[in-house]
Write a protein that holds these residues in place. Structure first.
Motif, mmCIF file in Angstrom:
data_model
loop_
_atom_site.group_PDB
_atom_site.id
_atom_site.type_symbol
_atom_site.label_atom_id
_atom_site.label_comp_id
_atom_site.label_asym_id
_atom_site.label_seq_id
_atom_site.Cartn_x
_atom_site.Cartn_y
_atom_site.Cartn_z
ATOM 1 N N ARG A 31 0.849 -1.203 0.000
ATOM 2 C CA ARG A 31 0.000 0.000 0.000
ATOM 3 C C ARG A 31 0.884 1.251 0.000
ATOM 4 N N VAL A 32 0.491 2.255 -0.815
ATOM 5 C CA VAL A 32 1.269 3.486 -0.957
ATOM 6 C C VAL A 32 0.405 4.686 -0.592
ATOM 7 N N ARG A 33 1.011 5.655 0.065
ATOM 8 C CA ARG A 33 0.341 6.918 0.399
ATOM 9 C C ARG A 33 1.325 8.044 0.091
ATOM 10 N N ASN A 34 0.840 9.082 -0.577
ATOM 11 C CA ASN A 34 1.642 10.272 -0.841
ATOM 12 C C ASN A 34 1.114 11.408 0.021
ATOM 13 N N LEU A 35 2.014 12.108 0.697
ATOM 14 C CA LEU A 35 1.626 13.218 1.558
ATOM 15 C C LEU A 35 2.271 14.504 1.057
ATOM 16 N N ASP A 36 1.451 15.546 0.888
ATOM 17 C CA ASP A 36 2.005 16.836 0.473
ATOM 18 C C ASP A 36 2.390 17.644 1.719
ATOM 19 N N ALA A 37 2.922 18.845 1.495
ATOM 20 C CA ALA A 37 3.414 19.663 2.606
ATOM 21 C C ALA A 37 2.310 19.996 3.608
ATOM 22 N N LEU A 38 1.104 20.293 3.136
ATOM 23 C CA LEU A 38 0.012 20.631 4.052
ATOM 24 C C LEU A 38 -0.365 19.432 4.923
ATOM 25 N N GLU A 39 -0.405 18.253 4.341
ATOM 26 C CA GLU A 39 -0.725 17.044 5.123
ATOM 27 C C GLU A 39 0.351 16.765 6.162
ATOM 28 N N LEU A 40 1.601 16.957 5.793
ATOM 29 C CA LEU A 40 2.696 16.747 6.747
ATOM 30 C C LEU A 40 2.652 17.770 7.878
ATOM 31 N N GLU A 41 2.374 19.028 7.532
ATOM 32 C CA GLU A 41 2.273 20.057 8.557
ATOM 33 C C GLU A 41 1.114 19.761 9.514
ATOM 34 N N THR A 42 0.018 19.250 8.984
ATOM 35 C CA THR A 42 -1.129 18.892 9.822
ATOM 36 C C THR A 42 -0.739 17.853 10.864
ATOM 37 N N ILE A 43 0.045 16.866 10.450
ATOM 38 C CA ILE A 43 0.513 15.837 11.391
ATOM 39 C C ILE A 43 1.368 16.470 12.486
ATOM 40 N N ILE A 44 2.229 17.401 12.098
ATOM 41 C CA ILE A 44 3.097 18.059 13.075
ATOM 42 C C ILE A 44 2.289 18.816 14.122
ATOM 43 N N TRP A 45 1.203 19.471 13.711
ATOM 44 C CA TRP A 45 0.417 20.298 14.608
ATOM 45 C C TRP A 45 -0.649 19.539 15.392
ATOM 46 N N LEU A 46 -0.843 18.249 15.114
ATOM 47 C CA LEU A 46 -1.841 17.488 15.871
ATOM 48 C C LEU A 46 -1.474 17.429 17.352
ATOM 49 N N PRO A 47 -2.450 17.626 18.224
ATOM 50 C CA PRO A 47 -2.178 17.412 19.654
ATOM 51 C C PRO A 47 -1.777 15.946 19.875
ATOM 52 N N GLU A 48 -0.985 15.707 20.872
ATOM 53 C CA GLU A 48 -0.443 14.364 21.128
ATOM 54 C C GLU A 48 -1.529 13.295 21.210
ATOM 55 N N GLU A 49 -2.639 13.589 21.873
ATOM 56 C CA GLU A 49 -3.701 12.580 22.002
ATOM 57 C C GLU A 49 -4.333 12.235 20.653
ATOM 58 N N ARG A 50 -4.489 13.213 19.770
ATOM 59 C CA ARG A 50 -5.045 12.947 18.437
ATOM 60 C C ARG A 50 -4.063 12.129 17.606
ATOM 61 N N LEU A 51 -2.772 12.434 17.724
ATOM 62 C CA LEU A 51 -1.768 11.674 16.997
ATOM 63 C C LEU A 51 -1.729 10.226 17.484
ATOM 64 N N THR A 52 -1.832 10.031 18.778
ATOM 65 C CA THR A 52 -1.848 8.678 19.339
ATOM 66 C C THR A 52 -3.034 7.884 18.800
ATOM 67 N N GLN A 53 -4.213 8.499 18.733
ATOM 68 C CA GLN A 53 -5.401 7.835 18.178
ATOM 69 C C GLN A 53 -5.195 7.505 16.701
#
Length: 68
Positions: A31-53
């Motif tokens: 399985r392949v997924r491509n992430l652009d800059a906005l998607e990557l930035e969104t991951i960076i800004w996620l609160p820790e609990e949302r990222l864990t989920q």
């Protein structure tokens, strides 16, 4: 390749689209997924609990249902 005892993922930069994207490939399933800059930035800004989920593989990965 980034890997541990649970997963092996190929990581590359894909320049074939309108701009560079991070290309991620799950070596187990192909399985392949491509992430652009906005998607990557969104991951960076996620609160820790949302990222864990989001990163909990039992949520979607090990189901018997087909992908949607």
């Amino acid at each position: 390749m980034v890997g541990n005892e649970f997963a092996e993922v190929g990581v590359a930069v894909d320049h074939s689209g309108n701009g560079p994207r991070l290309r991620l490939e799950d070596y187990r399933t192909g399985r392949v997924r491509n992430l652009d800059a906005l998607e990557l930035e969104t991951i960076i800004w996620l609160p820790e609990e949302r990222l864990t989920q989001l990163l909990d593989p039992s949520t979607t990965r090990w189901r018997e249902e087909p992908d949607r």
